[in-house]
Design a protein around this motif. Structure first.
Motif, PDB file in Angstrom:
ATOM      1  N   TYR A 318      -9.083 -37.881   0.504  1.00 60.95           N
ATOM      2  CA  TYR A 318      -8.802 -37.762   2.044  1.00 60.95           C
ATOM      3  C   TYR A 318      -7.262 -37.084   2.346  1.00 60.95           C
ATOM      4  N   PRO A 319      -6.341 -37.522   1.732  1.00 59.40           N
ATOM      5  CA  PRO A 319      -4.999 -36.965   1.866  1.00 59.40           C
ATOM      6  C   PRO A 319      -5.171 -35.380   1.329  1.00 59.40           C
ATOM      7  N   THR A 320      -5.620 -35.094   0.161  1.00 56.06           N
ATOM      8  CA  THR A 320      -5.963 -33.601  -0.027  1.00 56.06           C
ATOM      9  C   THR A 320      -6.403 -32.858   0.939  1.00 56.06           C
ATOM     10  N   VAL A 321      -7.483 -33.345   1.685  1.00 61.28           N
ATOM     11  CA  VAL A 321      -8.084 -32.708   2.749  1.00 61.28           C
ATOM     12  C   VAL A 321      -7.316 -32.618   3.936  1.00 61.28           C
ATOM     13  N   ALA A 322      -6.717 -33.465   4.371  1.00 63.11           N
ATOM     14  CA  ALA A 322      -5.606 -33.669   5.472  1.00 63.11           C
ATOM     15  C   ALA A 322      -4.760 -32.477   5.188  1.00 63.11           C
ATOM     16  N   ASN A 323      -3.995 -32.386   3.868  1.00 61.77           N
ATOM     17  CA  ASN A 323      -3.027 -31.672   3.749  1.00 61.77           C
ATOM     18  C   ASN A 323      -3.523 -30.103   3.679  1.00 61.77           C
ATOM     19  N   ALA A 324      -4.766 -29.918   3.176  1.00 62.17           N
ATOM     20  CA  ALA A 324      -5.317 -28.575   3.129  1.00 62.17           C
ATOM     21  C   ALA A 324      -5.667 -28.006   4.422  1.00 62.17           C
ATOM     22  N   ALA A 325      -6.255 -28.852   5.390  1.00 63.79           N
ATOM     23  CA  ALA A 325      -6.449 -28.585   6.798  1.00 63.79           C
ATOM     24  C   ALA A 325      -5.206 -28.185   7.698  1.00 63.79           C
ATOM     25  N   ASN A 326      -4.217 -28.860   7.202  1.00 65.53           N
ATOM     26  CA  ASN A 326      -2.771 -28.540   8.028  1.00 65.53           C
ATOM     27  C   ASN A 326      -2.429 -27.366   7.571  1.00 65.53           C
ATOM     28  N   GLU A 327      -2.332 -27.034   6.239  1.00 61.67           N
ATOM     29  CA  GLU A 327      -1.666 -25.724   5.776  1.00 61.67           C
ATOM     30  C   GLU A 327      -2.491 -24.638   6.347  1.00 61.67           C
ATOM     31  N   ALA A 328      -3.944 -24.747   6.385  1.00 55.91           N
ATOM     32  CA  ALA A 328      -4.732 -23.615   6.938  1.00 55.91           C
ATOM     33  C   ALA A 328      -4.328 -23.569   8.537  1.00 55.91           C
ATOM     34  N   ALA A 329      -4.322 -24.766   9.292  1.00 54.15           N
ATOM     35  CA  ALA A 329      -4.106 -24.413  10.792  1.00 54.15           C
ATOM     36  C   ALA A 329      -2.897 -24.291  11.132  1.00 54.15           C
ATOM     37  N   VAL A 330      -1.848 -24.297  10.209  1.00 53.48           N
ATOM     38  CA  VAL A 330      -0.414 -23.991  10.573  1.00 53.48           C
ATOM     39  C   VAL A 330      -0.476 -22.443  10.276  1.00 53.48           C
ATOM     40  N   GLN A 331      -1.055 -22.091   9.216  1.00 59.50           N
ATOM     41  CA  GLN A 331      -1.147 -20.432   8.896  1.00 59.50           C
ATOM     42  C   GLN A 331      -1.701 -19.812  10.205  1.00 59.50           C
ATOM     43  N   LEU A 332      -2.903 -20.343  10.762  1.00 56.09           N
ATOM     44  CA  LEU A 332      -3.642 -19.805  11.710  1.00 56.09           C
ATOM     45  C   LEU A 332      -2.611 -19.710  13.088  1.00 56.09           C
ATOM     46  N   PHE A 333      -1.689 -20.965  13.376  1.00 51.52           N
ATOM     47  CA  PHE A 333      -0.912 -20.930  14.624  1.00 51.52           C
ATOM     48  C   PHE A 333       0.086 -19.801  14.578  1.00 51.52           C
ATOM     49  N   LEU A 334       0.693 -19.712  13.135  1.00 51.73           N
ATOM     50  CA  LEU A 334       1.673 -18.713  12.894  1.00 51.73           C
ATOM     51  C   LEU A 334       1.378 -17.343  13.098  1.00 51.73           C
ATOM     52  N   GLU A 335       0.009 -17.362  12.909  1.00 54.77           N
ATOM     53  CA  GLU A 335      -0.689 -15.974  13.179  1.00 54.77           C
ATOM     54  C   GLU A 335      -1.050 -15.771  14.560  1.00 54.77           C
ATOM     55  N   ARG A 336      -0.974 -16.654  15.531  1.00 49.23           N
ATOM     56  CA  ARG A 336      -1.278 -16.798  16.754  1.00 49.23           C
ATOM     57  C   ARG A 336      -2.754 -16.903  17.060  1.00 49.23           C
ATOM     58  N   LYS A 337      -3.707 -17.305  16.055  1.00 52.03           N
ATOM     59  CA  LYS A 337      -4.882 -17.385  16.420  1.00 52.03           C
ATOM     60  C   LYS A 337      -5.471 -18.650  17.051  1.00 52.03           C
ATOM     61  N   ILE A 338      -4.608 -19.674  16.979  1.00 52.46           N
ATOM     62  CA  ILE A 338      -5.056 -21.151  17.759  1.00 52.46           C
ATOM     63  C   ILE A 338      -3.749 -21.618  18.499  1.00 52.46           C
ATOM     64  N   SER A 339      -4.342 -22.400  18.972  1.00 50.99           N
ATOM     65  CA  SER A 339      -3.055 -23.125  20.099  1.00 50.99           C
ATOM     66  C   SER A 339      -2.197 -24.173  19.181  1.00 50.99           C
ATOM     67  N   PHE A 340      -1.102 -24.375  19.668  1.00 48.82           N
ATOM     68  CA  PHE A 340      -0.539 -25.479  19.032  1.00 48.82           C
ATOM     69  C   PHE A 340      -1.155 -26.919  18.820  1.00 48.82           C
ATOM     70  N   LEU A 341      -2.040 -27.283  20.007  1.00 49.20           N
ATOM     71  CA  LEU A 341      -2.578 -28.599  19.954  1.00 49.20           C
ATOM     72  C   LEU A 341      -3.921 -28.688  19.165  1.00 49.20           C
ATOM     73  N   GLN A 342      -4.353 -27.411  18.756  1.00 49.49           N
ATOM     74  CA  GLN A 342      -5.459 -27.192  17.779  1.00 49.49           C
ATOM     75  C   GLN A 342      -5.203 -27.393  16.407  1.00 49.49           C
ATOM     76  N   ILE A 343      -3.780 -27.576  15.847  1.00 52.28           N
ATOM     77  CA  ILE A 343      -3.343 -27.800  14.563  1.00 52.28           C
ATOM     78  C   ILE A 343      -3.898 -29.236  14.322  1.00 52.28           C
ATOM     79  N   ALA A 344      -3.452 -30.149  15.501  1.00 51.09           N
ATOM     80  CA  ALA A 344      -4.068 -31.504  15.058  1.00 51.09           C
ATOM     81  C   ALA A 344      -5.577 -31.829  15.303  1.00 51.09           C
ATOM     82  N   ASP A 345      -6.076 -31.068  15.942  1.00 52.40           N
ATOM     83  CA  ASP A 345      -7.692 -31.200  16.198  1.00 52.40           C
ATOM     84  C   ASP A 345      -8.373 -30.918  14.943  1.00 52.40           C
ATOM     85  N   LEU A 346      -7.763 -29.577  14.130  1.00 50.19           N
ATOM     86  CA  LEU A 346      -8.566 -29.223  13.073  1.00 50.19           C
ATOM     87  C   LEU A 346      -8.312 -30.053  11.917  1.00 50.19           C
ATOM     88  N   VAL A 347      -7.211 -30.788  11.745  1.00 56.89           N
ATOM     89  CA  VAL A 347      -6.844 -31.592  10.805  1.00 56.89           C
ATOM     90  C   VAL A 347      -7.797 -32.828  10.841  1.00 56.89           C
TER      91      VAL A 347
END
Length: 381
Positions: A318-347
């Motif tokens: 589970y911690p592995t999954v949480a970390n991986a989801a966050n890394e992917a979500a942060v990448q998408l946010f930095l690429e302006r493909k998702i909003s800030f709040l969507q990071i936590a939603d995706l995790v």
């Protein structure tokens, strides 16, 4: 100093500050690595004259090889080059400042070669805590935390009797958006999220600080480092970033480590432990500070922290999954493909959807869970 080090991720914020400490105390630098930053790595190589440097990007490695042709510094490319730096024969301590779960394999490589670790890569323990601890015991190596919070806990524990620790209290700056509501965060920009009030850090960790994911990862990391369950790890918002963390002992005495917001203090302690040597960091002026403040974290607005706590309680992958989801979500946010709040939603969605794991944790299972989780998120966007 007679210490010899390899610095993995030498062109990042932690890597650069590590080399400042090394220069001050004449610590010998044997190997340096980076992802693809040839310009800065060349400067560092010429200043510190390591035996080898490595770039993960093969093309960049070729460029650096040509640039350093007038030296006797060996230049390697690809993952094997990073591994070679982690296992360099003359190195006694490996500073792992690689960003993300990419730091796990070099950590294990260093341990297998009998190298002590100065660990700034928290994802190593978040994703692979069980196998890292097992490998450390097998090879008899030591791990010194570089994160300011975990270094603070480590420092506070010095001289405390065994089994006297009651609780760990991690402090958090609160990041760029402390005090904001979910409604106020709906349209925040990447630039706003990257404006940290106290620390100068890389983009990924700065975004993690803004979402409070960084503190969630640190809760998991602290559990592995100090063998403390989730319910004995508290988090307090401390905006001034002067108290870097605290411990509460069985008699309810509380010990804290204080200092300026300067990563060179924990970096140096990890490299020179148990010595206390002069530091390039400035002195802390408490009178000028005047006062300090504390607050409870807002777990509803900044949901990454409770999601990480839940992942730690569930254990396994589970911690592995949480970390991986966050890394992917942060990448998408930095690429302006998702909003800030969507990071936590995706995790949160990734952790909820994960079916769990059974049996002994393996490196293969960790890498597969990491790959599957980030691919699902990245492909969906």
């Amino acid at each position: 100093m007679t210490k010899t080090i390899s610095v993995l991720g030498s062109t990042g914020s932690i890597g650069v500050q590590t080399l400042e400490v090394a220069a001050m105390h004449r610590i010998r630098v044997c190997a340096l690595t980076a992802n693809r930053s040839t310009g800065l790595l060349e400067q560092q190589a010429r200043q510190f004259r390591p035996a080898m440097v490595a770039l993960l990007d093969e093309a960049a490695a070729g460029q650096l090889r040509a640039a350093l042709a007038d030296t006797d510094i060996r230049v390697y490319g690809g993952a094997e080059g990073i591994r070679a730096a982690a296992q360099f024969p003359e190195t006694d301590t490996v500073v792992n400042a690689i960003v993300g779960v990419a730091g796990l394999l070099p950590t294990l490589a260093a341990i297998e070669a009998g190298k002590n670790l100065a660990l700034a890569n928290k994802e190593t323990l978040v994703a692979g805590g069980s196998i890292v601890r097992k490998a450390m015991q097998q090879h008899g190596v030591k791990l010194y935390p570089v994160d300011s919070e975990h270094s603070a806990i480590f420092q506070c524990l010095q001289g405390c009797p065994e089994n006297s620790l009651k609780k760990i209290i991690l402090t958090a700056s609160g990041g760029s958006f402390f005090g904001k509501t979910r409604q106020e965060l709906e349209h925040v920009t990447v630039e706003q999220a990257l404006c940290h009030p106290n620390w100068s850090m890389g983009k990924k960790i700065t975004i993690d600080s803004a979402t409070m994911m960084n503190k969630g990862l640190e809760v998991i990391e602290a559990s592995w480092l100090f063998d403390v369950p989730e319910d004995r790890i508290d988090v307090l918002i401390h905006r001034e970033s002067i108290i870097h963390s605290l411990i509460q002992l069985n008699d309810n005495a509380v010990l804290a480590q204080l200092g300026t917001a300067d990563m060179r203090i924990p970096i140096q302690y990890a490299l020179t432990y148990p010595q206390r040597l002069p530091s390039p960091a400035g002195e802390l002026d408490l009178a000028a500070l005047g006062s300090i403040s504390f607050a409870r974290p807002d777990n509803e607005t900044f949901a990454c922290l409770p999601i990480c706590r839940e992942a730690l309680r569930r254990g396994g992958l589970y911690p592995t999954v949480a970390n991986a989801a966050n890394e992917a979500a942060v990448q998408l946010f930095l690429e302006r493909k998702i909003s800030f709040l969507q990071i936590a939603d995706l995790v949160g969605e990734a952790v909820s959807a994960f079916s769990g794991s059974s049996g002994e944790m393996t490196l293969e299972a960790i890498l597969e869970a990491d790959k599957e989780t980030r691919n699902k998120i990245l492909i969906s966007r």
